[in-house]
Design an enzyme around this catalytic site. Structure first.
Site, PDB file in Angstrom:
ATOM      1  CB  SER A 124       6.392 -11.216   4.249  1.00 34.28           C
ATOM      2  OG  SER A 124       7.187 -12.166   4.908  1.00 34.28           O
ATOM      3  CE1 TYR A 148       2.784  -9.779   8.631  1.00 29.68           C
ATOM      4  CE2 TYR A 148       4.176 -11.677   8.169  1.00 29.68           C
ATOM      5  CZ  TYR A 148       3.940 -10.315   8.099  1.00 29.68           C
ATOM      6  OH  TYR A 148       4.861  -9.497   7.487  1.00 29.68           O
ATOM      7  CE  LYS A 152       2.252  -7.974   5.372  1.00 31.27           C
ATOM      8  NZ  LYS A 152       2.150  -6.519   5.234  1.00 31.27           N
ATOM      9  CE1 TYR A 176       9.383  -4.618   1.506  1.00 26.29           C
ATOM     10  CE2 TYR A 176       8.681  -4.670   3.797  1.00 26.29           C
ATOM     11  CZ  TYR A 176       8.678  -4.058   2.556  1.00 26.29           C
ATOM     12  OH  TYR A 176       7.994  -2.889   2.389  1.00 26.29           O
ATOM     13  CG  ASP A 292      11.308 -21.165  12.631  1.00 24.19           C
ATOM     14  OD1 ASP A 292      10.495 -20.258  12.373  1.00 24.19           O
ATOM     15  OD2 ASP A 292      12.211 -21.061  13.491  1.00 24.19           O
TER      16      ASP A 292
HETATM   17  P1  NAD Z   1       6.417  -1.967  12.395  1.00 20.08           P
HETATM   18  O1  NAD Z   1       5.432  -2.556  13.328  1.00 20.08           O
HETATM   19  O2  NAD Z   1       7.653  -1.395  12.945  1.00 20.08           O
HETATM   20  O3  NAD Z   1       5.710  -0.862  11.490  1.00 20.08           O
HETATM   21  C1  NAD Z   1       4.347  -0.933  11.143  1.00 20.08           C
HETATM   22  C2  NAD Z   1       3.741   0.436  11.434  1.00 20.08           C
HETATM   23  O4  NAD Z   1       2.377   0.427  11.060  1.00 20.08           O
HETATM   24  C3  NAD Z   1       3.801   0.792  12.926  1.00 20.08           C
HETATM   25  O5  NAD Z   1       4.337   2.084  13.057  1.00 20.08           O
HETATM   26  C4  NAD Z   1       2.333   0.753  13.362  1.00 20.08           C
HETATM   27  O6  NAD Z   1       2.064   1.707  14.373  1.00 20.08           O
HETATM   28  C5  NAD Z   1       1.609   1.069  12.056  1.00 20.08           C
HETATM   29  N1  NAD Z   1       0.249   0.562  11.927  1.00 20.08           N
HETATM   30  C6  NAD Z   1      -0.193  -0.718  12.046  1.00 20.08           C
HETATM   31  N2  NAD Z   1      -1.514  -0.786  11.797  1.00 20.08           N
HETATM   32  C7  NAD Z   1      -1.913   0.490  11.491  1.00 20.08           C
HETATM   33  C8  NAD Z   1      -3.146   1.067  11.118  1.00 20.08           C
HETATM   34  N3  NAD Z   1      -4.268   0.341  11.018  1.00 20.08           N
HETATM   35  N4  NAD Z   1      -3.188   2.397  10.870  1.00 20.08           N
HETATM   36  C9  NAD Z   1      -2.073   3.149  10.966  1.00 20.08           C
HETATM   37  N5  NAD Z   1      -0.885   2.656  11.308  1.00 20.08           N
HETATM   38  C10 NAD Z   1      -0.801   1.329  11.575  1.00 20.08           C
HETATM   39  O7  NAD Z   1       6.760  -3.105  11.308  1.00 20.08           O
HETATM   40  P2  NAD Z   1       7.889  -3.145  10.198  1.00 20.08           P
HETATM   41  O8  NAD Z   1       8.847  -4.205  10.570  1.00 20.08           O
HETATM   42  O9  NAD Z   1       8.370  -1.799   9.884  1.00 20.08           O
HETATM   43  O10 NAD Z   1       7.044  -3.730   8.983  1.00 20.08           O
HETATM   44  C11 NAD Z   1       6.489  -2.897   7.989  1.00 20.08           C
HETATM   45  C12 NAD Z   1       5.775  -3.733   6.961  1.00 20.08           C
HETATM   46  O11 NAD Z   1       6.670  -4.670   6.403  1.00 20.08           O
HETATM   47  C13 NAD Z   1       4.603  -4.550   7.507  1.00 20.08           C
HETATM   48  O12 NAD Z   1       3.579  -4.549   6.535  1.00 20.08           O
HETATM   49  C14 NAD Z   1       5.199  -5.929   7.665  1.00 20.08           C
HETATM   50  O13 NAD Z   1       4.205  -6.924   7.573  1.00 20.08           O
HETATM   51  C15 NAD Z   1       6.140  -5.984   6.487  1.00 20.08           C
HETATM   52  N6  NAD Z   1       7.241  -6.930   6.658  1.00 20.08           N
HETATM   53  C16 NAD Z   1       8.076  -6.787   7.725  1.00 20.08           C
HETATM   54  C17 NAD Z   1       9.122  -7.676   7.899  1.00 20.08           C
HETATM   55  C18 NAD Z   1      10.057  -7.562   9.090  1.00 20.08           C
HETATM   56  O14 NAD Z   1      10.792  -8.487   9.350  1.00 20.08           O
HETATM   57  N7  NAD Z   1      10.110  -6.461   9.805  1.00 20.08           N
HETATM   58  C19 NAD Z   1       9.324  -8.704   6.978  1.00 20.08           C
HETATM   59  C20 NAD Z   1       8.456  -8.811   5.893  1.00 20.08           C
HETATM   60  C21 NAD Z   1       7.413  -7.902   5.735  1.00 20.08           C
HETATM   61  C1  UD1 Z   2      10.161 -14.196  10.754  1.00 20.51           C
HETATM   62  C2  UD1 Z   2       8.668 -14.390  10.595  1.00 20.51           C
HETATM   63  C3  UD1 Z   2       8.286 -14.132   9.142  1.00 20.51           C
HETATM   64  C4  UD1 Z   2       8.790 -12.771   8.677  1.00 20.51           C
HETATM   65  C5  UD1 Z   2      10.295 -12.750   8.854  1.00 20.51           C
HETATM   66  C6  UD1 Z   2      10.907 -11.477   8.366  1.00 20.51           C
HETATM   67  C7  UD1 Z   2       8.154 -16.065  12.286  1.00 20.51           C
HETATM   68  C8  UD1 Z   2       7.771 -17.498  12.541  1.00 20.51           C
HETATM   69  N1  UD1 Z   2       8.331 -15.732  10.984  1.00 20.51           N
HETATM   70  O1  UD1 Z   2      10.781 -15.190  10.008  1.00 20.51           O
HETATM   71  O2  UD1 Z   2       6.898 -14.197   8.978  1.00 20.51           O
HETATM   72  O3  UD1 Z   2       8.466 -12.551   7.325  1.00 20.51           O
HETATM   73  O4  UD1 Z   2      10.568 -12.936  10.252  1.00 20.51           O
HETATM   74  O5  UD1 Z   2      11.679 -10.841   9.287  1.00 20.51           O
HETATM   75  O6  UD1 Z   2       8.267 -15.263  13.192  1.00 20.51           O
HETATM   76  N2  UD1 Z   2      15.980 -17.907  15.655  1.00 20.51           N
HETATM   77  C9  UD1 Z   2      16.621 -18.470  16.729  1.00 20.51           C
HETATM   78  N3  UD1 Z   2      16.436 -17.910  17.952  1.00 20.51           N
HETATM   79  C10 UD1 Z   2      15.648 -16.821  18.165  1.00 20.51           C
HETATM   80  C11 UD1 Z   2      14.996 -16.241  17.045  1.00 20.51           C
HETATM   81  C12 UD1 Z   2      15.177 -16.820  15.805  1.00 20.51           C
HETATM   82  O7  UD1 Z   2      17.350 -19.452  16.589  1.00 20.51           O
HETATM   83  O8  UD1 Z   2      15.507 -16.369  19.307  1.00 20.51           O
HETATM   84  C13 UD1 Z   2      16.214 -18.483  14.306  1.00 20.51           C
HETATM   85  C14 UD1 Z   2      14.962 -18.949  13.586  1.00 20.51           C
HETATM   86  O9  UD1 Z   2      14.678 -20.293  13.895  1.00 20.51           O
HETATM   87  C15 UD1 Z   2      15.361 -18.741  12.122  1.00 20.51           C
HETATM   88  C16 UD1 Z   2      16.301 -17.516  12.178  1.00 20.51           C
HETATM   89  O10 UD1 Z   2      16.766 -17.440  13.522  1.00 20.51           O
HETATM   90  O11 UD1 Z   2      16.084 -19.826  11.636  1.00 20.51           O
HETATM   91  C17 UD1 Z   2      15.619 -16.214  11.832  1.00 20.51           C
HETATM   92  O12 UD1 Z   2      14.451 -16.061  12.647  1.00 20.51           O
HETATM   93  P1  UD1 Z   2      13.575 -14.738  12.635  1.00 20.51           P
HETATM   94  O13 UD1 Z   2      14.443 -13.556  12.801  1.00 20.51           O
HETATM   95  O14 UD1 Z   2      12.469 -14.928  13.621  1.00 20.51           O
HETATM   96  O15 UD1 Z   2      13.001 -14.673  11.155  1.00 20.51           O
HETATM   97  P2  UD1 Z   2      12.175 -15.781  10.328  1.00 20.51           P
HETATM   98  O16 UD1 Z   2      11.945 -17.000  11.096  1.00 20.51           O
HETATM   99  O17 UD1 Z   2      12.855 -15.931   9.014  1.00 20.51           O
END
Ligand code: NAD
Ligand code: UD1
Length: 329
Positions: A124, A148, A152, A176, A292
């Site tokens: 991330s 968290y 990572k 990401y 943030d």
């Molecule tokens: P998500 O929660 O939708 O998907 C994660 C999946 O992993 C879920 O289906 C959950 O059931 C499964 N899971 C968790 N722990 C498990 C375990 N021990 N064994 C088997 N399955 C397990 O999340 P996502 O948004 O799709 O994120 C996927 C990955 O990307 C994660 O590693 C997350 O940290 C990373 N990531 C996500 C974002 C975001 O904004 N969504 C941003 C940066 C990084």
């Molecule tokens: C969040 C996670 C970060 C993760 C990233 C990827 C937190 C503190 N951080 O970051 O670890 O990698 O998502 O998706 O959760 N905002 C509002 N109102 C809301 C929600 C968000 O104003 O109800 C603003 C936030 O202050 C920020 C922007 O929208 O400026 C994006 O927020 P968000 O979608 O939560 O993502 P990140 O903060 O970038």
């Protein structure tokens, strides 16, 4: 190529399974469904008309993981499975360290034992912490304010050490930025449990009338309009980045930002969403959210040059596709 996708029923995992199937890979999913539903895979199979093999297992359980590697000749692993709620990680750090780090250890061990050469880790942009934008892969990572983010950083470090010790083992660390949107079919997308913590799902739920108004966290940041700036990336572009990494990953460890390189403020996103969807999103500017940062966007030339990957969808596509999925729910 046979790919094991952990967390494949989740938000990013399911879109990546779709992209992998479309690119001709065989996909095996391991997920314990702690934050997702198995029906999502039915949707992916419906869209692609291809099969996915599903194991409902916890990937921190070495015996369950071993069974998959014995049943199939896995050629690559994409490791999405993790907990991802930043606030919860502060309240329950051990839960996060246990799941996010042990899963990486168990999978890396299985790869070494079964000589699986390719490993892709979901990381991330949060690992950059407070740094100057744009964030570049070579930057020194700053300690993050939450377990968290630390989980990572530690997972990245474990894989770096394993790759350094085993020259045949290739690792892609994909950092990401802010994944949003949904597959254009509207059949799969992001389904947060309870009130969404992230901006885009919050906006779509306000637009749908599920929530009264959006709280904008902070109006006094040193940004274009005082609100936080982020690099939103369409989840299908992100998914295609994983296909590129699987296809083109060279030996050793490689870290890539997956973002668009462009920042969008909260107010800009609200206004683009309103234009695209034709629904007003009431909002109020509130206090900053603790932890943030003002701005976060990526330098993306490395992924472009080495993986021949580029985004194809813009912020308007992201808004339309996120809304299509929400309005289908
Ligand atoms: P998500 O929660 O939708 O998907 C994660 C999946 O992993 C879920 O289906 C959950 O059931 C499964 N899971 C968790 N722990 C498990 C375990 N021990 N064994 C088997 N399955 C397990 O999340 P996502 O948004 O799709 O994120 C996927 C990955 O990307 C994660 O590693 C997350 O940290 C990373 N990531 C996500 C974002 C975001 O904004 N969504 C941003 C940066 C990084
Ligand atoms: C969040 C996670 C970060 C993760 C990233 C990827 C937190 C503190 N951080 O970051 O670890 O990698 O998502 O998706 O959760 N905002 C509002 N109102 C809301 C929600 C968000 O104003 O109800 C603003 C936030 O202050 C920020 C922007 O929208 O400026 C994006 O927020 P968000 O979608 O939560 O993502 P990140 O903060 O970038």
């Amino acid at each position: 190529m046979v790919i094991l996708v952990t967390g494949g029923t989740g938000y990013i995992g399911s879109h990546t399974c779709l992209a992998l199937l479309e690119a001709g890979f065989t996909v095996i999913v391991a997920d314990n469904l702690c934050n997702s539903r198995a029906e999502t895979l039915d949707r992916v199979m419906q869209i692609t008309n291809k099969e996915i093999i599903f194991y409902e297992i916890d990937v921190t359980n070495a015996a369950s993981v071993e069974q998959i590697f014995t049943d199939h000749r896995i050629e690559g692993v994409i490791h999405f499975a993790a907990y991802k709620a930043v606030g919860e990680s502060v309240r329950e750090p051990l839960k996060y360290y246990h799941n996010n780090i042990n899963s990486t250890l168990v999978l890396a061990e299985a790869c070494l034992k079964h000589e699986v050469r390719r490993f892709v880790l979901s990381s991330s942009a949060t690992v950059y912490g407070e740094n100057d934008v744009p964030f570049v892969e070579s930057m020194k990572l700053q300690p993050t304010a939450n377990p968290y983010g630390e989980s990572k950083i530690i997972s990245e470090r474990i894989l770096r050490d394993v790759a350094n010790a085993n020259s045949w083992f290739s690792v892609a660390i994909l950092r990401y930025f802010n994944p949003v949107g949904a597959h254009v079919s509207g059949l799969i997308g992001e389904e947060p449990r309870g009130t969404p913590g992230n901006l885009m799902p919050y906006i779509t739920q306000v637009a749908k009338g599920k929530i009264g108004k959006l709280s904008v966290f902070g109006g006094d940041y040193p940004t274009v309009d005082g609100t936080g700036v982020r690099d939103y990336i369409h989840v299908m572009d992100l998914a295609e980045g994983h296909v590129a990494a699987m296809n083109l990953l060279g030996e050793g460890i490689h870290t890539y930002n997956l973002g668009t390189g462009k920042g969008t403020s909260v107010l800009e996103l609200i206004s683009i969403f309103e234009e695209e969807v034709g629904i007003k999103v009431p909002f109020e500017i509130m206090e900053r959210r603790p932890g943030d940062i003002a701005e976060c966007y990526a330098e993306v030339s490395k992924a472009k040059e080495e993986l021949y990957w580029n985004v194809k969808r813009d912020i308007r596509d992201m808004c339309r596709d996120a809304w299509r999925f929400e309005s289908n729910l």
